[in-house]
Design a protein around this motif. Structure first.
Motif, PDB file in Angstrom:
ATOM      1  N   SER A  34       0.825  -1.210   0.000  1.00 52.52           N
ATOM      2  CA  SER A  34       0.000   0.000   0.000  1.00 52.52           C
ATOM      3  C   SER A  34       0.857   1.257   0.000  1.00 52.52           C
ATOM      4  N   SER A  35       1.920   1.251   0.820  1.00 53.23           N
ATOM      5  CA  SER A  35       2.775   2.442   0.876  1.00 53.23           C
ATOM      6  C   SER A  35       3.522   2.650  -0.438  1.00 53.23           C
ATOM      7  N   LEU A  36       3.857   1.567  -1.134  1.00 50.97           N
ATOM      8  CA  LEU A  36       4.545   1.694  -2.419  1.00 50.97           C
ATOM      9  C   LEU A  36       3.616   2.190  -3.520  1.00 50.97           C
ATOM     10  N   LEU A  37       2.300   2.031  -3.327  1.00 55.13           N
ATOM     11  CA  LEU A  37       1.326   2.467  -4.332  1.00 55.13           C
ATOM     12  C   LEU A  37       0.834   3.893  -4.114  1.00 55.13           C
ATOM     13  N   GLU A  38       1.248   4.532  -3.012  1.00 46.93           N
ATOM     14  CA  GLU A  38       0.796   5.898  -2.744  1.00 46.93           C
ATOM     15  C   GLU A  38       1.289   6.837  -3.840  1.00 46.93           C
ATOM     16  N   GLY A  39       0.354   7.594  -4.399  1.00 46.84           N
ATOM     17  CA  GLY A  39       0.671   8.542  -5.467  1.00 46.84           C
ATOM     18  C   GLY A  39       0.302   8.028  -6.844  1.00 46.84           C
ATOM     19  N   CYS A  40      -0.089   6.784  -6.960  1.00 47.19           N
ATOM     20  CA  CYS A  40      -0.482   6.201  -8.244  1.00 47.19           C
ATOM     21  C   CYS A  40      -1.994   6.041  -8.319  1.00 47.19           C
ATOM     22  N   THR A  41      -2.490   6.025  -9.525  1.00 44.30           N
ATOM     23  CA  THR A  41      -3.906   5.714  -9.762  1.00 44.30           C
ATOM     24  C   THR A  41      -3.993   4.265 -10.215  1.00 44.30           C
ATOM     25  N   THR A  44      -9.657  -1.054 -11.548  1.00 41.58           N
ATOM     26  CA  THR A  44     -10.410  -1.975 -10.695  1.00 41.58           C
ATOM     27  C   THR A  44      -9.670  -3.283 -10.433  1.00 41.58           C
ATOM     28  N   ARG A  45      -8.728  -3.639 -11.286  1.00 40.89           N
ATOM     29  CA  ARG A  45      -7.943  -4.861 -11.079  1.00 40.89           C
ATOM     30  C   ARG A  45      -6.686  -4.619 -10.253  1.00 40.89           C
ATOM     31  N   GLY A  46      -6.437  -3.372  -9.841  1.00 39.11           N
ATOM     32  CA  GLY A  46      -5.253  -3.051  -9.060  1.00 39.11           C
ATOM     33  C   GLY A  46      -4.035  -2.732  -9.883  1.00 39.11           C
ATOM     34  N   GLU A  47      -4.210  -2.584 -11.200  1.00 44.64           N
ATOM     35  CA  GLU A  47      -3.100  -2.243 -12.089  1.00 44.64           C
ATOM     36  C   GLU A  47      -2.873  -0.732 -12.059  1.00 44.64           C
ATOM     37  N   ILE A  48      -1.606  -0.310 -12.126  1.00 43.04           N
ATOM     38  CA  ILE A  48      -1.262   1.111 -12.126  1.00 43.04           C
ATOM     39  C   ILE A  48      -1.614   1.701 -13.487  1.00 43.04           C
ATOM     40  N   THR A  49      -2.419   2.788 -13.469  1.00 44.18           N
ATOM     41  CA  THR A  49      -2.813   3.443 -14.716  1.00 44.18           C
ATOM     42  C   THR A  49      -2.248   4.851 -14.842  1.00 44.18           C
ATOM     43  N   GLY A  50      -1.700   5.401 -13.786  1.00 49.62           N
ATOM     44  CA  GLY A  50      -1.162   6.745 -13.858  1.00 49.62           C
ATOM     45  C   GLY A  50      -0.568   7.174 -12.534  1.00 49.62           C
ATOM     46  N   GLY A  51      -0.159   8.441 -12.482  1.00 48.68           N
ATOM     47  CA  GLY A  51       0.441   8.976 -11.273  1.00 48.68           C
ATOM     48  C   GLY A  51       1.915   8.639 -11.184  1.00 48.68           C
ATOM     49  N   ALA A  55       6.112   1.957  -6.731  1.00 47.82           N
ATOM     50  CA  ALA A  55       5.734   0.656  -7.288  1.00 47.82           C
ATOM     51  C   ALA A  55       5.939   0.600  -8.805  1.00 47.82           C
ATOM     52  N   GLN A  56       6.020   1.753  -9.463  1.00 48.53           N
ATOM     53  CA  GLN A  56       6.242   1.768 -10.915  1.00 48.53           C
ATOM     54  C   GLN A  56       7.643   1.274 -11.276  1.00 48.53           C
ATOM     55  N   GLN A  57       8.557   1.282 -10.315  1.00 44.93           N
ATOM     56  CA  GLN A  57       9.925   0.826 -10.561  1.00 44.93           C
ATOM     57  C   GLN A  57      10.077  -0.679 -10.322  1.00 44.93           C
TER      58      GLN A  57
END
Length: 132
Positions: A34-41, A44-51, A55-57
């Motif tokens: 959860s903390s690694l996903l902060e700042g990302c959008t 519904t499947r939990g995939e990063i779509t933006g931001g 976690a993008q790295q």
């Protein structure tokens, strides 16, 4: 005998929890994820779509392994894969911890004071100054 019943009973409960109940664990990310996903959008499947978030790295681990992603590699049945990985984890942990406790117990038994050994210098009658 009672001690062994307790240990085997605890092991059976742990195996049951790891093998069956673990499949019903929350699909939501844990605290670290959860903390690694902060700042990302996310979709519904939990995939990063933006931001922008750490976690993008994320990359696949170079070494891999038979128990990656809480399952056993090569098994197509997710329920079975997760359950077997949990059971294997419990059994490995039990074996390592049991072996460590066994080694510590054996080592401490070797340090028991021997009968007829030297007395402490603080006891009366054993020091040079108490002999008159």
């Amino acid at each position: 005998m009672r001690k062994w019943s307790f240990i085997v009973g605890g092991l059976l409960v742990a195996v049951l929890l790891a093998g069956v109940v673990s499949n019903f664990a929350s699909p939501h990310p844990d605290g670290l994820d959860s903390s690694l996903l902060e700042g990302c959008t996310l979709d519904t499947r939990g995939e990063i779509t933006g931001g922008s978030c750490p976690a993008q790295q994320e990359q696949e681990h170079e070494i891999g392994g038979p128990l990656t992603d809480y399952g056993i590699a090569g098994l197509d049945n997710e329920f079975l894969s997760t359950g077997l990985a949990g059971v294997l984890g419990v059994l490995l942990t039990f074996a390592v911890a049991g072996g460590a406790f066994w080694l510590v117990r054996r080592r401490e038994a070797g340090y028991a004071p021997k009968a007829g050994g030297p007395r402490d210098a603080d006891q009366p009658g054993t020091s040079a100054t108490s002999q008159g």
